[in-house]
Design an enzyme around this catalytic site. Structure first.
Site, PDB file in Angstrom:
ATOM      1  N   TYR A 189       8.220  44.608  25.241  1.00 29.92           N
ATOM      2  CA  TYR A 189       7.405  45.791  25.575  1.00 29.92           C
ATOM      3  C   TYR A 189       8.065  47.098  25.153  1.00 29.92           C
ATOM      4  O   TYR A 189       7.405  48.134  25.095  1.00 29.92           O
ATOM      5  CB  TYR A 189       7.036  45.826  27.072  1.00 29.92           C
ATOM      6  CG  TYR A 189       8.191  45.972  28.036  1.00 29.92           C
ATOM      7  CD1 TYR A 189       8.899  47.159  28.162  1.00 29.92           C
ATOM      8  CD2 TYR A 189       8.566  44.911  28.851  1.00 29.92           C
ATOM      9  CE1 TYR A 189       9.954  47.289  29.046  1.00 29.92           C
ATOM     10  CE2 TYR A 189       9.620  45.022  29.745  1.00 29.92           C
ATOM     11  CZ  TYR A 189      10.314  46.218  29.830  1.00 29.92           C
ATOM     12  OH  TYR A 189      11.354  46.335  30.694  1.00 29.92           O
ATOM     13  N   GLU A 190       9.368  47.051  24.863  1.00 25.44           N
ATOM     14  CA  GLU A 190      10.030  48.264  24.381  1.00 25.44           C
ATOM     15  C   GLU A 190       9.648  48.564  22.938  1.00 25.44           C
ATOM     16  O   GLU A 190       9.995  49.626  22.417  1.00 25.44           O
ATOM     17  CB  GLU A 190      11.545  48.109  24.466  1.00 25.44           C
ATOM     18  CG  GLU A 190      12.082  48.028  25.873  1.00 25.44           C
ATOM     19  CD  GLU A 190      13.566  47.705  25.897  1.00 25.44           C
ATOM     20  OE1 GLU A 190      14.373  48.628  25.787  1.00 25.44           O
ATOM     21  OE2 GLU A 190      13.914  46.514  25.998  1.00 25.44           O
ATOM     22  N   ASN A 195       9.014  41.604  44.259  1.00 22.45           N
ATOM     23  CA  ASN A 195       7.766  42.136  44.851  1.00 22.45           C
ATOM     24  C   ASN A 195       6.749  41.016  44.818  1.00 22.45           C
ATOM     25  O   ASN A 195       6.899  40.075  44.042  1.00 22.45           O
ATOM     26  CB  ASN A 195       7.252  43.325  44.012  1.00 22.45           C
ATOM     27  CG  ASN A 195       7.067  42.934  42.554  1.00 22.45           C
ATOM     28  OD1 ASN A 195       8.043  42.921  41.783  1.00 22.45           O
ATOM     29  ND2 ASN A 195       5.851  42.597  42.171  1.00 22.45           N
ATOM     30  N   HIS A 206       8.408  50.240  39.487  1.00 26.42           N
ATOM     31  CA  HIS A 206       9.704  49.795  38.956  1.00 26.42           C
ATOM     32  C   HIS A 206      10.845  50.073  39.938  1.00 26.42           C
ATOM     33  O   HIS A 206      11.804  49.302  40.026  1.00 26.42           O
ATOM     34  CB  HIS A 206       9.957  50.496  37.608  1.00 26.42           C
ATOM     35  CG  HIS A 206      11.185  50.011  36.889  1.00 26.42           C
ATOM     36  ND1 HIS A 206      11.369  48.681  36.545  1.00 26.42           N
ATOM     37  CD2 HIS A 206      12.285  50.672  36.440  1.00 26.42           C
ATOM     38  CE1 HIS A 206      12.535  48.560  35.920  1.00 26.42           C
ATOM     39  NE2 HIS A 206      13.109  49.746  35.849  1.00 26.42           N
ATOM     40  N   HIS A 266      18.810  49.584  33.096  1.00 29.00           N
ATOM     41  CA  HIS A 266      19.437  48.609  32.189  1.00 29.00           C
ATOM     42  C   HIS A 266      20.453  49.390  31.368  1.00 29.00           C
ATOM     43  O   HIS A 266      20.093  50.336  30.684  1.00 29.00           O
ATOM     44  CB  HIS A 266      18.403  48.004  31.230  1.00 29.00           C
ATOM     45  CG  HIS A 266      17.364  47.155  31.888  1.00 29.00           C
ATOM     46  ND1 HIS A 266      17.289  45.796  31.703  1.00 29.00           N
ATOM     47  CD2 HIS A 266      16.373  47.470  32.735  1.00 29.00           C
ATOM     48  CE1 HIS A 266      16.283  45.319  32.411  1.00 29.00           C
ATOM     49  NE2 HIS A 266      15.703  46.317  33.043  1.00 29.00           N
ATOM     50  N   HIS A 297      13.553  43.927  25.531  1.00 32.20           N
ATOM     51  CA  HIS A 297      12.223  43.432  25.898  1.00 32.20           C
ATOM     52  C   HIS A 297      11.246  43.696  24.762  1.00 32.20           C
ATOM     53  O   HIS A 297      11.346  44.703  24.063  1.00 32.20           O
ATOM     54  CB  HIS A 297      11.702  44.146  27.153  1.00 32.20           C
ATOM     55  CG  HIS A 297      12.577  44.016  28.353  1.00 32.20           C
ATOM     56  ND1 HIS A 297      13.629  44.875  28.594  1.00 32.20           N
ATOM     57  CD2 HIS A 297      12.550  43.147  29.384  1.00 32.20           C
ATOM     58  CE1 HIS A 297      14.229  44.526  29.728  1.00 32.20           C
ATOM     59  NE2 HIS A 297      13.592  43.482  30.236  1.00 32.20           N
ATOM     60  N   ALA A 336      14.036  39.776  37.199  1.00 39.19           N
ATOM     61  CA  ALA A 336      13.247  40.193  38.358  1.00 39.19           C
ATOM     62  C   ALA A 336      11.816  39.742  38.080  1.00 39.19           C
ATOM     63  O   ALA A 336      11.363  39.782  36.934  1.00 39.19           O
ATOM     64  CB  ALA A 336      13.307  41.704  38.499  1.00 39.19           C
ATOM     65  N   SER A 371      16.866  43.014  35.833  1.00 33.48           N
ATOM     66  CA  SER A 371      16.708  44.322  36.489  1.00 33.48           C
ATOM     67  C   SER A 371      17.282  44.304  37.899  1.00 33.48           C
ATOM     68  O   SER A 371      16.939  43.435  38.703  1.00 33.48           O
ATOM     69  CB  SER A 371      15.226  44.683  36.618  1.00 33.48           C
ATOM     70  OG  SER A 371      14.616  44.711  35.368  1.00 33.48           O
ATOM     71  N   MET A 423       8.448  39.904  32.668  1.00 33.32           N
ATOM     72  CA  MET A 423       8.295  40.377  31.286  1.00 33.32           C
ATOM     73  C   MET A 423       9.489  40.031  30.396  1.00 33.32           C
ATOM     74  O   MET A 423       9.723  40.704  29.389  1.00 33.32           O
ATOM     75  CB  MET A 423       8.078  41.889  31.288  1.00 33.32           C
ATOM     76  CG  MET A 423       6.927  42.348  32.173  1.00 33.32           C
ATOM     77  SD  MET A 423       6.897  44.154  32.301  1.00 33.32           S
ATOM     78  CE  MET A 423       5.785  44.383  33.692  1.00 33.32           C
ATOM     79  N   SER A 424      10.247  38.996  30.774  1.00 30.59           N
ATOM     80  CA  SER A 424      11.431  38.661  29.973  1.00 30.59           C
ATOM     81  C   SER A 424      11.633  37.153  29.961  1.00 30.59           C
ATOM     82  O   SER A 424      10.701  36.395  30.210  1.00 30.59           O
ATOM     83  CB  SER A 424      12.669  39.343  30.578  1.00 30.59           C
ATOM     84  OG  SER A 424      12.980  38.788  31.834  1.00 30.59           O
TER      85      SER A 424
HETATM   86  N1  HPA Z   1       5.102  41.536  37.161  1.00 30.56           N
HETATM   87  C1  HPA Z   1       5.767  41.482  35.992  1.00 30.56           C
HETATM   88  N2  HPA Z   1       7.082  41.678  35.885  1.00 30.56           N
HETATM   89  C2  HPA Z   1       7.768  41.938  37.007  1.00 30.56           C
HETATM   90  C3  HPA Z   1       7.140  42.022  38.256  1.00 30.56           C
HETATM   91  C4  HPA Z   1       5.739  41.808  38.335  1.00 30.56           C
HETATM   92  O1  HPA Z   1       5.117  41.848  39.400  1.00 30.56           O
HETATM   93  N3  HPA Z   1       8.118  42.304  39.168  1.00 30.56           N
HETATM   94  C5  HPA Z   1       9.286  42.390  38.470  1.00 30.56           C
HETATM   95  N4  HPA Z   1       9.071  42.168  37.160  1.00 30.56           N
END
Ligand code: HPA
Length: 282
Positions: free
Chosen positions: A93-94, A243, A255, A69, A91, A121, A38, A219-220
């Site tokens: 989660y999709e 973050n 996001h 994406h 992903h 990310a 990302s 998440m990847s």
């Molecule tokens: N948690 C999960 N996935 C992420 C995060 C997070 O804080 N930041 C970017 N992808």
């Protein structure tokens, strides 16, 4: 076999067809595949003499649903070396099955690509990290990731039970450290933990992951690394801490912040990856 399970043989057949499709469309297998996380997709636009194929044209690839994406394969030269980059990934989660998430990696292995550079990310769990930091991934917390290799083993890719003592390739980690030192690009190192998403974690989740030794969460990546290890690829993982993870600063996560920090770190990230690609042996 249950009706909803496709046999290993037919999955291997489809993967071989995708490998052949890529060979016909893009020529011999590149030195490395790069999965762009990302906010890190800009690197794909810097690939020279490039051919680009939208995922929906590639047999076996699904379509991408996440904003930020784009969903295409870009093949060409970076630092004079042939690479293929995924701008956008699949992903769990999709709603995709794990087999779909790792399909591109397995197709790359069938095509004959020896090296995988996987990026993402993530949220920083290690309290010494800051948003914008780049982290070389040394190890994974993979226990929360449903295995992408569940079901009958595809023996043409790799064995049923395989070693994960070194999920990442030591030589590539060394190379990344060398580029970091020579080019003056600061990098952290640490353990990446998988979270299924799509919700961000709770502060209690993050405290748990910290106890488990995780430095970052995302998440990847974990499914792709498992599949690539199975297929015997050499793997390097780079995470951009976009973050601080939930509860660390008390601020809410979103996001847009993930994409924006990824973009801000983009220049350093691109310099690091270019340096690594230019030095990979092969
Ligand atoms: N948690 C999960 N996935 C992420 C995060 C997070 O804080 N930041 C970017 N992808």
């Amino acid at each position: 076999m249950q009706a909803n399970q496709v046999s290993a043989h037919s999955r291997e057949h489809l993967l071989s067809q995708t490998g052949e499709y890529l060979q016909n469309a893009l020529g011999d297998a590149p030195l490395a595949a790069i999965i762009l996380g990302s906010g890190l997709g800009e690197l794909g636009n810097q690939i020279e003499d490039r051919l680009s194929i939208p995922y929906e044209k590639i047999p076996g690839f699904a379509a991408v649903t996440v904003p930020g994406h784009s969903g295409r394969l870009i093949c060409g030269n970076l630092e004079g070396r042939k690479v293929v980059a995924m701008q956008g990934r699949f992903h769990y989660y999709e709603g995709h099955a794990m087999e779909t998430v790792v399909y591109p990696v397995q197709a790359f292995a069938k095509w004959g690509i020896p090296n995988l550079i996987v990026t993402n990310a993530s949220g920083g769990i290690n309290l010494t990290f800051q948003p914008g930091d780049l982290m070389l991934i040394r190890d994974l917390v993979s226990l929360f990731c449903p295995s992408p290799l569940r079901g009958e083993n595809m023996a043409s890719l790799g064995p049923r039970f395989f070693d994960m003592t070194k999920p990442f390739t030591e030589e590539l980690l060394q190379l990344a450290r060398q580029v970091s030192a020579e080019e003056g690009i600061a990098v952290r190192e640490g353990v990446y933990a998988y979270a299924q998403g799509p919700h961000f974690e709770t502060p209690a989740d993050i405290r748990l992951l910290r106890i488990l030794g995780a430095d970052a969460v995302g998440m990847s990546t974990v499914p792709e690394v498992i599949a690539a290890r199975h297929a015997g690829m050499h793997i390097l993982g780079i995470s951009c801490i976009t973050n601080m993870a939930a509860g660390v600063t008390g601020q809410q996560l979103n996001h847009e912040e993930v994409l924006e920090t990824g973009r801000l770190a983009g220049e350093r990230f691109i310099k690091l990856v270019r340096g690594i690609v230019s030095r990979i042996s092969g």
